[in-house]
Scaffold this motif. Structure first.
Motif, mmCIF file in Angstrom:
data_model
loop_
_atom_site.group_PDB
_atom_site.id
_atom_site.type_symbol
_atom_site.label_atom_id
_atom_site.label_comp_id
_atom_site.label_asym_id
_atom_site.label_seq_id
_atom_site.Cartn_x
_atom_site.Cartn_y
_atom_site.Cartn_z
ATOM 1 N N ARG A 14 0.848 -1.191 0.000
ATOM 2 C CA ARG A 14 0.000 0.000 0.000
ATOM 3 C C ARG A 14 0.884 1.242 0.000
ATOM 4 N NH1 ARG A 14 -1.160 3.660 4.105
ATOM 5 N NH2 ARG A 14 -3.074 4.859 3.825
ATOM 6 N N ILE A 15 0.576 2.195 -0.866
ATOM 7 C CA ILE A 15 1.169 3.530 -0.801
ATOM 8 C C ILE A 15 0.033 4.487 -0.483
ATOM 9 C CG2 ILE A 15 2.462 5.333 -1.989
ATOM 10 C CD1 ILE A 15 3.572 3.200 -3.872
ATOM 11 N N GLY A 16 0.016 4.998 0.738
ATOM 12 C CA GLY A 16 -1.102 5.826 1.165
ATOM 13 C C GLY A 16 -0.651 7.052 1.932
ATOM 14 N N THR A 17 -1.612 7.884 2.261
ATOM 15 C CA THR A 17 -1.343 9.101 3.034
ATOM 16 C C THR A 17 -1.792 8.891 4.469
ATOM 17 O OG1 THR A 17 -3.478 10.049 2.399
ATOM 18 C CG2 THR A 17 -1.576 10.557 1.006
ATOM 19 N N SER A 18 -1.190 9.668 5.367
ATOM 20 C CA SER A 18 -1.463 9.459 6.785
ATOM 21 C C SER A 18 -1.064 10.695 7.573
ATOM 22 C CB SER A 18 -0.675 8.237 7.276
ATOM 23 O OG SER A 18 -1.010 7.907 8.604
ATOM 24 N N ILE B 64 5.298 14.812 -1.408
ATOM 25 C CA ILE B 64 5.548 13.756 -0.422
ATOM 26 C C ILE B 64 5.054 12.419 -0.948
ATOM 27 C CG2 ILE B 64 5.112 12.994 1.942
ATOM 28 C CD1 ILE B 64 4.650 15.965 2.668
ATOM 29 N N VAL B 65 3.869 12.423 -1.550
ATOM 30 C CA VAL B 65 3.332 11.184 -2.123
ATOM 31 C C VAL B 65 4.240 10.691 -3.248
ATOM 32 C CG1 VAL B 65 1.408 10.176 -3.391
ATOM 33 C CG2 VAL B 65 0.955 11.704 -1.465
ATOM 34 N N GLU B 66 4.706 11.605 -4.100
ATOM 35 C CA GLU B 66 5.595 11.222 -5.199
ATOM 36 C C GLU B 66 6.898 10.615 -4.672
ATOM 37 O OE1 GLU B 66 7.085 13.121 -9.431
ATOM 38 O OE2 GLU B 66 6.959 14.439 -7.693
ATOM 39 N N LYS B 67 7.393 11.156 -3.577
ATOM 40 C CA LYS B 67 8.596 10.610 -2.942
ATOM 41 C C LYS B 67 8.369 9.165 -2.516
ATOM 42 C CE LYS B 67 11.452 11.359 1.216
ATOM 43 N NZ LYS B 67 11.596 12.200 2.446
ATOM 44 N N ALA B 68 7.201 8.898 -1.942
ATOM 45 C CA ALA B 68 6.880 7.535 -1.506
ATOM 46 C C ALA B 68 6.750 6.596 -2.700
ATOM 47 C CB ALA B 68 5.588 7.541 -0.687
ATOM 48 N N ILE B 69 6.098 7.053 -3.756
ATOM 49 C CA ILE B 69 5.920 6.235 -4.958
ATOM 50 C C ILE B 69 7.271 5.847 -5.549
ATOM 51 C CG2 ILE B 69 5.133 6.278 -7.361
ATOM 52 C CD1 ILE B 69 2.784 8.066 -6.367
ATOM 53 N N LYS B 70 8.141 6.826 -5.721
ATOM 54 C CA LYS B 70 9.456 6.558 -6.319
ATOM 55 C C LYS B 70 10.266 5.600 -5.458
ATOM 56 C CE LYS B 70 10.079 10.865 -8.921
ATOM 57 N NZ LYS B 70 10.907 12.103 -9.031
ATOM 58 N N LEU B 71 10.181 5.770 -4.147
ATOM 59 C CA LEU B 71 10.943 4.918 -3.235
ATOM 60 C C LEU B 71 10.487 3.467 -3.334
ATOM 61 C CD1 LEU B 71 13.172 5.030 -1.109
ATOM 62 C CD2 LEU B 71 11.428 5.508 0.625
ATOM 63 N N ILE C 62 8.425 9.279 5.288
ATOM 64 C CA ILE C 62 7.867 8.070 4.675
ATOM 65 C C ILE C 62 7.981 6.964 5.720
ATOM 66 C CG2 ILE C 62 7.910 6.494 2.726
ATOM 67 C CD1 ILE C 62 7.330 9.454 2.030
ATOM 68 N N LEU C 63 6.850 6.460 6.170
ATOM 69 C CA LEU C 63 6.781 5.552 7.316
ATOM 70 C C LEU C 63 6.246 4.189 6.886
ATOM 71 C CD1 LEU C 63 5.516 6.430 10.856
ATOM 72 C CD2 LEU C 63 4.528 4.460 9.686
ATOM 73 N N ALA C 64 6.910 3.127 7.324
ATOM 74 C CA ALA C 64 6.444 1.765 7.074
ATOM 75 C C ALA C 64 5.768 1.234 8.338
ATOM 76 C CB ALA C 64 7.606 0.864 6.679
ATOM 77 N N SER C 65 4.579 0.727 8.186
ATOM 78 C CA SER C 65 3.800 0.244 9.331
ATOM 79 C C SER C 65 4.308 -1.121 9.784
ATOM 80 C CB SER C 65 2.320 0.129 8.958
ATOM 81 O OG SER C 65 1.821 1.352 8.459
ATOM 82 N N SER C 66 4.853 -1.191 10.990
ATOM 83 C CA SER C 66 5.288 -2.483 11.533
ATOM 84 C C SER C 66 4.097 -3.333 11.955
ATOM 85 C CB SER C 66 6.242 -2.269 12.713
ATOM 86 O OG SER C 66 5.675 -1.392 13.662
ATOM 87 N N TYR C 67 3.030 -2.664 12.383
ATOM 88 C CA TYR C 67 1.771 -3.325 12.725
ATOM 89 C C TYR C 67 0.619 -2.455 12.245
ATOM 90 C CZ TYR C 67 4.343 -6.258 16.107
ATOM 91 O OH TYR C 67 5.215 -7.151 16.700
ATOM 92 N N GLY C 68 -0.499 -3.109 11.945
ATOM 93 C CA GLY C 68 -1.745 -2.399 11.710
ATOM 94 C C GLY C 68 -2.699 -2.686 12.849
#
Length: 286
Positions: free
Chosen positions: A113-117, A274-281, A129-135
């Motif tokens: 998932r690439i989403g906003t938060s 910011i979203v574009e940064k996440a997409i490219k990464l 840009i944060l990766a969720s360790s848990y949901g």
């Protein structure tokens, strides 16, 4: 056993009911985004696009990044849509549409998932840009599925239930990210527990006109800490993605573009960057 026509609806053209996709239309690597307009913002970086399909809010582009086949798909907002998307993605790869039977050899998808938060910790700035360790889900989706928790998930959920024990009307559920995706695509990112809320306003502690039933909700969330596991951000899909992915045998990771600081009451003036940064990464790492 054959799956009933009313349980798995297949369109006259052989496509799955909501997504309007045929078996074979999706790659083993699937990127999900909430906003249908964001599908094109991802696929514009593909080296080639195989096809584009759409129905309702579900827009799908499949193509190639280098030699890797990738699908990007919009889910819309909320875990009710995640329920539709993940069950239908799973059906596309793991159910024979001709016989309506589960395949003997199952496919495990990689779903990112690439989403906003919005961040709820003061030390997580906008632009992170944060990766969720848990949901951690505060919605009701997993009341309807059987979920097996690992020991670590159970211990952390017990701590969450103790922390939120006075909120009698909330029944949280919790699932970890896929470890491989977290350590590969999510490497070097900020990690933390992502809370999935069943709404955008009061369910995320926002105050407009209606009176909130849970006072100081953001503080209640950001004050949780258990063995260095802390709640870092709020959104509306991650917990459902993690839980259904695990139930169905898929790998999932949620990558969050932090557009707001909920503790500083700020919102980014450059959200698209910011979203574009996440997409490219993400595309670089898949």
């Amino acid at each position: 056993m054959k799956i009933a026509e009313s349980d798995l609806i297949i369109n006259p053209d052989g496509s799955i009911y909501h997504l309007n996709l045929l078996p074979g239309d999706i790659a083993d690597t699937v990127i999900t985004v909430g906003d249908p307009d964001r599908v094109g913002e991802v696929s514009k970086y593909f080296d080639s696009i195989e096809f584009k399909k759409g129905k309702r809010e579900f827009i799908t582009h499949t193509g190639f990044v280098g030699n890797k086949r990738v699908t990007v798909l919009s889910t819309g907002i909320g875990t009710d849509n995640i329920d539709i998307v993940f069950n239908e993605l799973d059906a596309l790869v793991n159910i024979d549409f001709e016989t309506r039977e589960i395949k003997e050899q199952l496919t495990s998808l990689n779903i990112i998932r690439i989403g906003t938060s919005g961040a709820i910790q003061e030390d997580i700035p906008m632009g992170t840009i944060l990766a969720s360790s848990y949901g951690l889900g505060l919605d009701a989706l997993m009341n309807y599925y059987v979920q097996d928790l690992s020991g670590d998930e159970r211990n952390l959920l017990d701590a969450v239930n103790t922390h939120f024990g006075h909120l009698q009307h909330i029944n949280p559920y919790l699932t970890s990210a896929n470890e491989y995706l977290l350590n590969s695509i999510g490497k070097d990112m900020v990690h933390g527990i992502t809370v999935t809320a069943p709404g955008f306003y009061a369910p995320q502690g926002r105050k407009v006109r209606a009176k909130n039933s849970v006072p100081d909700f953001v503080h209640l969330l950001n004050s949780f800490n258990n063995n260095q596991n802390r709640i870092t951000n709020l959104e509306m899909e991650t917990a459902g993605i993690y839980a259904l992915a695990k139930v169905l045998g898929h790998k999932a990771l949620s990558v969050n573009a932090i557009l707001a600081s909920r503790v500083k009451f700020e919102f980014s003036n450059e959200p698209n960057k910011i979203v574009e940064k996440a997409i490219k990464l993400v595309l670089e790492r898949i």
